[in-house]
Design an enzyme around this catalytic site. Structure first.
Site: not given
Length: 301
Positions: A216, A176, A46, A148
């Site tokens: 998250i 995540k 992001t 991730y």
């Protein structure tokens, strides 16, 4: 040791006239600290790290760490306890293990809560290569590692057996979870060695109810207090309240991902005056139609 629970914000990188807007970035850190979020992610997807050069990445991280440290010692209300500096995860991405090890060694001296690391992108290594890659990076790190798992971006999935193998590494502490596999999510929660953070924002409710540790959540850039309230309600067993909060957040979450991230989130923040609505190519601003919907969402709030 870092605790990866609660709501974490994967910070956007604000721009003004093409340059990083460090003043706006500092203001956002304070905003999210005041909202009660558990922590921040710097240079995650992001944050548009692929559009930042190495010096800009270091400067963004330095600003976030400094601003997060400045949140220590202040309380949101007179009755609230003094709070610690907001913890910061940093994203480390790439597909060359040796280069990533070198980057991690540079980060070892910084006061980080941990590193957020995705599988090597584009090259699609075998699962054995993924285990060796993450193990080498975790060996090099002085900080905890958060895996991730986002196959739609990397091109390779972290298979359940791979994740359970990596969970044995003493510095790999959390994940995540963006794979979209309920079986994998439940297997990791039941195993109990990794804290499971929802990375797909529409999966926050299900993940928390199943025993996940937090999220998250890019969509939590706007109205972060409601996401914190959702987490607290479910953590305290107030299911009906949590369900009501989540259902009210669903339209916001859906709009936040209606076009490529972080364009909708930046449009939301710009509508409230926190940042300018700027991205760097090849990313583009949200379409006029979606921007109109996002502005209307802000005006109704």
């Amino acid at each position: 040791m870092s605790d990866f629970s609660g709501i974490w914000i994967p910070l956007i990188t604000p721009f003004a006239d093409g340059a990083v807007d460090h003043a706006a970035l500092r203001a956002l850190v304070r905003r999210y600290a005041d909202a009660g979020v558990a922590g921040l992610v710097a240079l995650g997807t992001t944050g548009e790290p692929a559009m930042l050069d190495a010096a800009e990445q270091d400067a963004v991280l330095a600003t976030i760490l400094d601003a997060a440290q400045a949140t220590a010692g202040t309380a949101r209300t007179a009755d609230a306890p003094q709070r610690h500096a907001l913890p910061v995860l940093v994203g480390v991405s790439g597909n060359h293990t040796a280069s990533m090890r070198a980057r991690i060694e540079q980060l070892n001296a910084l006061p980080l809560a941990g590193l957020l690391i995705a599988a090597p992108y584009y090259i699609r290594p075998a699962q054995e290569g993924i285990v060796a890659h993450f193990s080498a990076l975790a060996d090099a790190s002085a900080h905890p590692v958060v895996l991730y798992d986002i196959p739609q971006r990397t091109g390779v999935r972290l298979e359940p057996g791979t994740l359970l193998t990596l969970a044995a590494h003493p510095r790999i502490r959390a994940i995540k979870d963006c794979a979209g596999s309920l079986d994998t999510t439940l297997a990791l929660i039941r195993d109990g060695r990794l804290q499971v953070l929802a990375g797909d924002d529409l999966a926050i409710f299900n993940t928390l109810c199943a025993g996940g540790s937090g999220a998250i959540a890019a969509s939590a850039h706007w109205r972060p207090e409601r996401f914190v309230a959702l987490y607290r309600a479910l953590a305290e067993g107030r299911l009906a309240e949590g369900r009501r909060i989540f259902h009210a957040l669903v339209p916001q979450i859906q709009l936040a991902f209606a076009e490529p991230n972080p364009a909708p989130v930046k449009a939301l923040l710009a509508a409230e005056g926190w940042i300018r609505n700027e991205l760097r190519m090849p990313m583009t601003r949200a379409s006029a139609a979606l921007t109109g919907q996002l502005v209307a969402l802000v005006e109704r709030a």
